[in-house]
Scaffold this motif. Structure first.
Motif, PDB file in Angstrom:
ATOM      1  N   VAL A   1       0.846  -1.204   0.000  1.00  0.00           N
ATOM      2  CA  VAL A   1       0.000   0.000   0.000  1.00  0.00           C
ATOM      3  C   VAL A   1       0.879   1.250   0.000  1.00  0.00           C
ATOM      4  O   VAL A   1       0.700   2.165  -0.823  1.00  0.00           O
ATOM      5  N   VAL A   2       1.841   1.278   0.909  1.00  0.00           N
ATOM      6  CA  VAL A   2       2.760   2.419   0.996  1.00  0.00           C
ATOM      7  C   VAL A   2       3.598   2.525  -0.275  1.00  0.00           C
ATOM      8  O   VAL A   2       3.776   3.620  -0.831  1.00  0.00           O
ATOM      9  N   GLY A   3       4.103   1.389  -0.751  1.00  0.00           N
ATOM     10  CA  GLY A   3       4.937   1.399  -1.944  1.00  0.00           C
ATOM     11  C   GLY A   3       4.199   1.917  -3.164  1.00  0.00           C
ATOM     12  O   GLY A   3       4.738   2.708  -3.938  1.00  0.00           O
ATOM     13  N   GLY A   4       2.948   1.479  -3.355  1.00  0.00           N
ATOM     14  CA  GLY A   4       2.169   1.949  -4.492  1.00  0.00           C
ATOM     15  C   GLY A   4       1.907   3.434  -4.425  1.00  0.00           C
ATOM     16  O   GLY A   4       1.969   4.144  -5.447  1.00  0.00           O
ATOM     17  N   ALA A   5       1.607   3.944  -3.211  1.00  0.00           N
ATOM     18  CA  ALA A   5       1.347   5.381  -3.055  1.00  0.00           C
ATOM     19  C   ALA A   5       2.603   6.199  -3.346  1.00  0.00           C
ATOM     20  O   ALA A   5       2.550   7.223  -4.047  1.00  0.00           O
ATOM     21  N   ILE A   6       3.746   5.754  -2.821  1.00  0.00           N
ATOM     22  CA  ILE A   6       4.997   6.483  -3.065  1.00  0.00           C
ATOM     23  C   ILE A   6       5.369   6.432  -4.545  1.00  0.00           C
ATOM     24  O   ILE A   6       5.848   7.423  -5.116  1.00  0.00           O
ATOM     25  N   MET A   7       5.146   5.278  -5.192  1.00  0.00           N
ATOM     26  CA  MET A   7       5.447   5.162  -6.611  1.00  0.00           C
ATOM     27  C   MET A   7       4.613   6.151  -7.426  1.00  0.00           C
ATOM     28  O   MET A   7       5.111   6.783  -8.358  1.00  0.00           O
ATOM     29  N   ALA A   8       3.336   6.306  -7.071  1.00  0.00           N
ATOM     30  CA  ALA A   8       2.472   7.261  -7.773  1.00  0.00           C
ATOM     31  C   ALA A   8       2.976   8.689  -7.588  1.00  0.00           C
ATOM     32  O   ALA A   8       2.967   9.494  -8.532  1.00  0.00           O
ATOM     33  N   VAL A   9       3.445   9.007  -6.375  1.00  0.00           N
ATOM     34  CA  VAL A   9       4.005  10.348  -6.126  1.00  0.00           C
ATOM     35  C   VAL A   9       5.254  10.561  -6.976  1.00  0.00           C
ATOM     36  O   VAL A   9       5.465  11.634  -7.552  1.00  0.00           O
TER      37      VAL A   9
END
Length: 529
Positions: free
Chosen positions: A350-358
């Motif tokens: 969840v955290v990884g996907g959000a950071i990747m989008a940023v």
């Protein structure tokens, strides 16, 4: 057997084989990086410019087609012998690639055709490297302890992506291009001998019935998909609406439709459909596809931006990727150890996907005036997201199935990410070309757009340096805008990763010896829908 009692023995056993597994991962990751750097020399000597894309396509095709098959064969016949076979096949393919167009095969006349055929053979072997390494770790280590070892492998992958262009540049500049393939032989030889002597896996009895029909139909479908992504909308391929691409799409759909009933009736299906009845496995497969689509599809444009817009050399462009790979490497190691210590893993994708989008958003806001240090910060953010995701997706996939399906789970995770990357590169390439043509038409007029459409594939820093300022400046603005647009499009796929990851149910990571889980487990059954 408790985890405390078992851990020291397992740790010693894994550490004994870890150098060989790390070398195998290095082989798989380094090869493409090194060969890509040497391609201009290869094309020049073998006079094969019109076929050069097939050198990559043949390798990707061989790797993608064989990945699910290697995984299932390991489940049926035991991982060690199958893994040894994949390394040998990869090394034979490497040696033959190095000899393509040599006097041994009659000179350079058919050298490019020979190289394409041998790259396909090499790819068939490469398909077994990554999947078997991850499955072997799964055989030796229970899921609770698996994260730290898979984190090490993810770190090695990041290191290889940095070292590849540097090694390739050195070989290209100081040695013959054939050493781009021969360099695999000593590395692979050491890995082969090391694992032959040190690798000891649990023995399982399984009824050996290879699903040859399913494997054949799956191969046809995968081949059609890879060719669609390789040829569709490309200058060296066919328009998306052409009969060739439409025919391949029909073949792919028919193959998938035929494959499903075959697998349902097969005694030992090459891709057991029951694993997709597990909610977590299905979700993590979708996440892997989207991760490959967004990450690998968009990342391929970072060197293009650094070299053409910011003026970096090919070698320096590889070094400029260091912030991204270093961030991914550090986070992968941290996440692996954290999962082993706490047993918690659900939050990381969840955290990884959000950071990747940023990270995609930051890269999408770049323009022709963005300095290199700022790009370095942005790709470091992207690397942080990658670090949270790279080994966690594999861990969840493996923890969602019984031990007897471990190879299938490992191969499926690798397969969906690879197919996603192929589609991402193809789609984002089409988006890039269309936006570049529109930007150039707006800044320089329709004639300039037409000229770039006809010869854009030959853009390079040397050519750009000779353009007059009144053309070069708007051209770089148009180019930067087109690349930025790719990253903005990637956000649409990247944001789906944390959404799907949030739906993953937390299933406690098994902490017993791997062999104990050959029977159906309550933890696995808990999320069956």
């Amino acid at each position: 057997m408790t985890e405390t009692a078992a851990a020291p023995g397992r740790s010693k056993e894994v550490m004994a084989v870890l150098p060989g597994l790390m070398l195998a991962i290095m082989l798989a990751m380094l090869d493409n990086m090194i060969v890509g750097t040497a391609m201009p020399r290869i094309v020049g000597e073998l006079n094969g410019l019109e076929y050069f894309t097939w050198v990559t396509t043949a390798y990707v095709l061989g790797t993608t087609v064989s990945t699910p098959i290697w995984g299932k064969l390991g489940d049926l016949y035991g991982r060690k012998n199958i893994f040894m076979g994949s390394i040998v096949l990869f090394l034979v393919g490497s040696a033959l690639c190095g000899m393509a167009g040599s006097s041994i095969f009659g000179g350079t006349g058919d050298g490019m055709v020979e190289l394409i055929a041998f790259r396909a053979l090499q790819g068939l072997g490469a398909g077994g490297l990554m999947v078997n390494v991850m499955a072997i770790i799964g055989d030796l280590v229970p899921p609770r302890e698996r994260g730290q070892y898979q984190g090490i492998m993810a770190a090695i992958m990041s290191l290889a992506m940095i070292a590849g262009p540097l090694v390739g540049g050195f070989i290209t500049d100081h040695l013959n291009w054939r050493w781009a393939f021969y360099v695999n032989l000593p590395l692979g030889g050491v890995a082969l001998v090391w694992l032959l002597l040190r690798l000891h896996l649990p023995k399982y009895r399984t009824e050996h019935r290879i699903d040859w029909l399913g494997a054949g139909v799956l191969t046809v479908g995968i081949t059609a998909l890879v060719l669609i992504t390789s040829w569709g909308g490309q200058a060296h391929g066919y328009p998306w609406g052409s009969w060739q691409i439409i025919s391949l799409a029909v073949v792919a759909v028919v193959a998938i439709a035929v494959f499903i009933p075959i697998e349902r009736r097969a005694a030992e299906p090459i891709m057991p459909l029951h694993v997709f009845g597990n909610r977590n496995f299905t979700l993590i497969s979708l996440i892997g596809f989207l991760l490959g689509f967004a990450m690998f599809g968009a990342i391929s444009f970072i060197p293009l931006f650094q070299q053409l817009v910011q003026g970096a050399s090919a070698t320096n462009s590889g070094l400029l990727l260091l912030p991204m790979m270093a961030a991914a490497m550090v986070v992968s190691l941290f996440v692996g150890r954290a999962i082993t210590k706490t047993g918690k893993y659900r939050i990381y994708p969840v955290v990884g996907g959000a950071i990747m989008a940023v990270g995609m958003l930051l890269l999408g806001l770049q323009d022709a005036h963005t300095p290199s240090w700022q790009t370095g910060l942005f790709i470091a953010v992207l690397g942080l997201g990658m670090g949270f995701l790279m080994q966690t997706t594999m861990l969840i996939a493996q923890n969602s199935v019984e031990q007897k399906d471990l190879g299938v789970a490992s191969s499926a995770s690798t397969f969906f990410r690879s197919i996603g990357g192929s589609f991402g590169v193809s789609l984002f390439g089409a988006i890039f070309n269309n936006r570049l043509a529109d930007n150039l038409a707006e800044k320089l007029g329709p004639q300039a757009a037409g000229a770039v459409s006809a010869g854009g594939g030959r853009m390079d820093p040397a050519t750009l340096s000779h353009l007059p300022p009144q053309i070069k400046v708007p051209f770089l603005d148009a180019l930067a805008g087109a690349i930025g647009n790719v990253f903005l499009w990637a956000i649409a796929f990247a944001v789906l990763v944390p959404v799907l990851a949030a739906l993953v149910k937390h299933v406690p990571l098994r902490s017993g010896a791997p062999g104990e889980s050959r029977q159906a487990e309550p933890a696995v059954a808990a999320v069956l829908d």
